[in-house]
Design an enzyme around this catalytic site. Structure first.
Site, PDB file in Angstrom:
ATOM      1  N   ARG A 293       0.781  -1.238   0.000  1.00 43.23           N
ATOM      2  CA  ARG A 293       0.000   0.000   0.000  1.00 43.23           C
ATOM      3  C   ARG A 293       0.811   1.286   0.000  1.00 43.23           C
ATOM      4  O   ARG A 293       0.417   2.267  -0.609  1.00 43.23           O
ATOM      5  CB  ARG A 293      -0.854   0.028   1.255  1.00 43.23           C
ATOM      6  N   ARG A 389       1.371  -1.912   7.489  1.00 41.16           N
ATOM      7  CA  ARG A 389       0.492  -3.063   7.719  1.00 41.16           C
ATOM      8  C   ARG A 389       0.123  -3.757   6.412  1.00 41.16           C
ATOM      9  O   ARG A 389      -0.260  -3.118   5.434  1.00 41.16           O
ATOM     10  CB  ARG A 389      -0.786  -2.590   8.392  1.00 41.16           C
TER      11      ARG A 389
HETATM   12  C1  SIN Z   1      -9.689  -2.870   1.943  1.00 35.63           C
HETATM   13  O1  SIN Z   1     -10.707  -3.526   1.795  1.00 35.63           O
HETATM   14  O2  SIN Z   1      -9.038  -2.410   1.003  1.00 35.63           O
HETATM   15  C2  SIN Z   1      -9.214  -2.570   3.327  1.00 35.63           C
HETATM   16  C3  SIN Z   1      -8.645  -3.764   3.945  1.00 35.63           C
HETATM   17  C4  SIN Z   1      -7.658  -3.362   4.990  1.00 35.63           C
HETATM   18  O3  SIN Z   1      -7.404  -2.182   5.174  1.00 35.63           O
HETATM   19  O4  SIN Z   1      -7.087  -4.252   5.601  1.00 35.63           O
END
Ligand code: SIN
Length: 544
Positions: A293, A389
């Site tokens: 991310r 995370r």
């Molecule tokens: C998402 O559904 O993209 C969020 C999942 C997460 O933040 O763990």
């Protein structure tokens, strides 16, 4: 529950997956009070879309999940913690199902697993695109049936009651020292305006995160960092606050603020495109749209800045309409409401603050350094997430740590000498009066969220952080003044907490003189393993 001073074995603050699981586990063995500042379902958990990660697929292994978590965490995860949590995953899923959570399954009964960024295998269990809602509903029903858990809705925790706090007037105020311990919590009953003292030898923080510190966030209004701020004021250690995760894809629309477009869409084949139509992620990472991310969020940030656009687009139009409608009904309906048909039109998206990877530093049983104070879920820093995370590891962490912390609480209760419960003093409001100018509070709130977005966002610099530090110092002194002058209100408590969390984030970010995971500084663009391969720990040593 008319008494303003009540005694329990344990008080748990927060009613998301962690708080509810803790209360259900401990409630069979002890008298538990569950506090929540709004209703039981007003939590971050309720809004989780993607899911709950666990090793359940053929061909997946604990080692692979451990490796993926360590890679995302960029050298700051505690490997023993990662292994313990990952290995507890299948049991945690079984426990959720036993408590009535319905997860999606294939026709043959196997759990359906999706993929998200950074995962090398399909391992995300889910309930369509509203997994948090399914978990929240089932656990809320279970806790309402429980006879030994007293539920206090609309009770806003104000501050922890500690031995140091009570001894303050007698000159023994070393908060968080070896002799200090938690004795309960003060909570504002927002319906009556009275402050209740709940005395307990164990307090468990399950208050979630602090996305509201930023102007754009996927988090609901309740995410104001209350637990971190209270723990910090009480002298507990707070770690890794510089690592705030920005989710790459929030719906960009005037009509719908804070709405998450789940990473599961990219897991199923969604492609990010810039306004020129280019699928840009291959230029940034070999995993393209499923890179971790931090990398995707920074790539989008760069595309927006370089091109001067207001959003990028998540393209799902190559997928079958049936698949999109059946797998993402919630997202599809929300997009339609704001005029975007994802079956035919790419979805406009921007990054937004999503998850606080730092928090109250705890051991493998959820125990903080302050005796009797536990912290579980997003409010805690366990070492699982490190500097970033891995998607869908947080519901897992909340569930696993709730069980362990409840077990630790039982041990602590067994070890306590049987002394009569302590009478903690009731809250003294002094000369405080009703606030007369709410505009001041609203202004401070906006300033914090705006300056955090502009100066402490996805890309940072010393100059921006210093600027944020100076402004926050001034804002905090103003908020503190109001705090002592006016009668308590939920807004005032949250504003003070939000300001503290913002200050801790900035201080931690200034401390870390490198770039790693979610913390990226243009002044120190590289990781510096020789000096910085450790957590950033903040502690307020002296009560004041
Ligand atoms: C998402 O559904 O993209 C969020 C999942 C997460 O933040 O763990």
């Amino acid at each position: 529950m008319g008494d303003l001073n009540t005694h329990y074995d344990a008080v748990v603050i927060g009613s998301g997956i962690a708080g509810l699981t803790f209360a259900l586990e401990l409630g069979d063995h002890a008298r538990v009070a569950l506090l929540t500042k709004r209703t039981l379902v007003d939590t971050n958990t309720r809004w989780a879309q993607g899911g709950f990660s666990a090793v359940l697929a053929e061909g997946d292994t604990f080692d692979l999940h451990v490796r993926d978590t360590l890679v995302a965490g960029a050298g700051l995860c505690r490997e023993d913690v990662v292994r313990m949590v990952v290995e507890s995953g299948p049991e945690a899923v079984a426990q959720l199902i036993a408590r009535g959570v319905t997860l999606d399954r294939h026709d043959d009964g196997r759990l359906e697993l999706t993929r998200e960024g950074g995962h090398s295998r399909r391992r995300v269990t889910h309930a369509r695109d509203a997994t948090g809602h399914a978990i929240q509903s089932a656990l809320t029903a279970r806790i309402r049936e429980h006879e030994r858990v007293d539920i206090f809705e609309h009770h806003h925790a104000v501050d922890l009651i500690t031995r140091a706090r009570l001894a303050k007037g007698r000159g023994k105020g070393l908060a968080g020292g070896a002799d200090d311990r938690v004795l309960g919590v003060y909570a504002l009953d927002t319906a009556t305006g009275q402050v209740r003292a709940l005395a307990a030898p164990i307090v468990c923080l399950a208050t979630g995160g602090a996305g509201r510190a930023y102007m754009y966030t996927s988090n609901p209004e309740v995410a104001t960092g209350d637990g971190v701020a209270m723990a910090y004021r009480a002298g507990a250690r707070v770690a890794n606050m510089e690592f705030f995760q920005f989710h790459p894809t929030l719906l960009h629309s005037r009509g719908e603020k804070n709405f998450l477009i789940s990473e599961a869409l990219r897991g199923e084949g969604g492609v990010l495109r810039n306004a020129g139509g280019e699928a840009f992620m291959p230029r940034y990472h070999t995993l393209k749209d499923l890179a971790p991310r931090d990398i995707v969020a920074r790539a989008i940030d760069r595309e927006l800045k370089v091109r001067g656009d207001s959003s990028v687009f998540l393209d799902m139009t190559h997928m079958s309409a049936d698949f999109l409608e059946s797998h993402f009904p919630n997202i599809h309906a929300t997009c339609l409401r704001v005029g975007v048909d994802m079956r035919t039109t790419p979805i406009p998206v921007v990054p937004g603050a999503h998850y606080m990877c730092g928090g109250v530093q705890v051991d493998t049983e959820g125990r903080s350094h302050l005796h009797g104070l536990l912290a579980i879920g997003e409010v805690s820093c366990t070492g699982l997430h490190g500097a970033n995370r891995l998607a869908s590891n947080s519901l897992l962490e909340g569930a696993v740590y709730a069980v362990r912390a409840a077990r630790a609480a039982r041990t602590l209760l067994d070890e306590l000498p049987s002394v009569p419960p302590l009478d903690v003093p009731i809250w003294d409001a002094g000369d405080a009066r009703s606030p007369d100018e709410l505009v001041l509070m609203n202004q401070s709130w906006d300033e914090i969220r705006r300056l955090m977005w502009s100066y402490v966002g996805i890309v940072r610099s010393n100059r921006r952080l210093k600027r944020a530090e100076r402004r926050l110092e001034l804002l905090y002194s103003e908020v503190r003044e109001e705090y002592w002058r006016f009668l308590l209100s939920a807004d005032l408590i949250e504003l003070r907490n939000l300001c503290t969390v913002a200050q801790l984030t900035v201080k931690s970010a200034l401390t870390r003189q490198e770039s790693r995971g979610l913390h990226y500084s243009i002044d120190y663009p590289d990781a510096d393993d020789a000096n910085w391969a450790h957590e950033t720990v903040m502690r307020r040593p002296v009560f004041g």
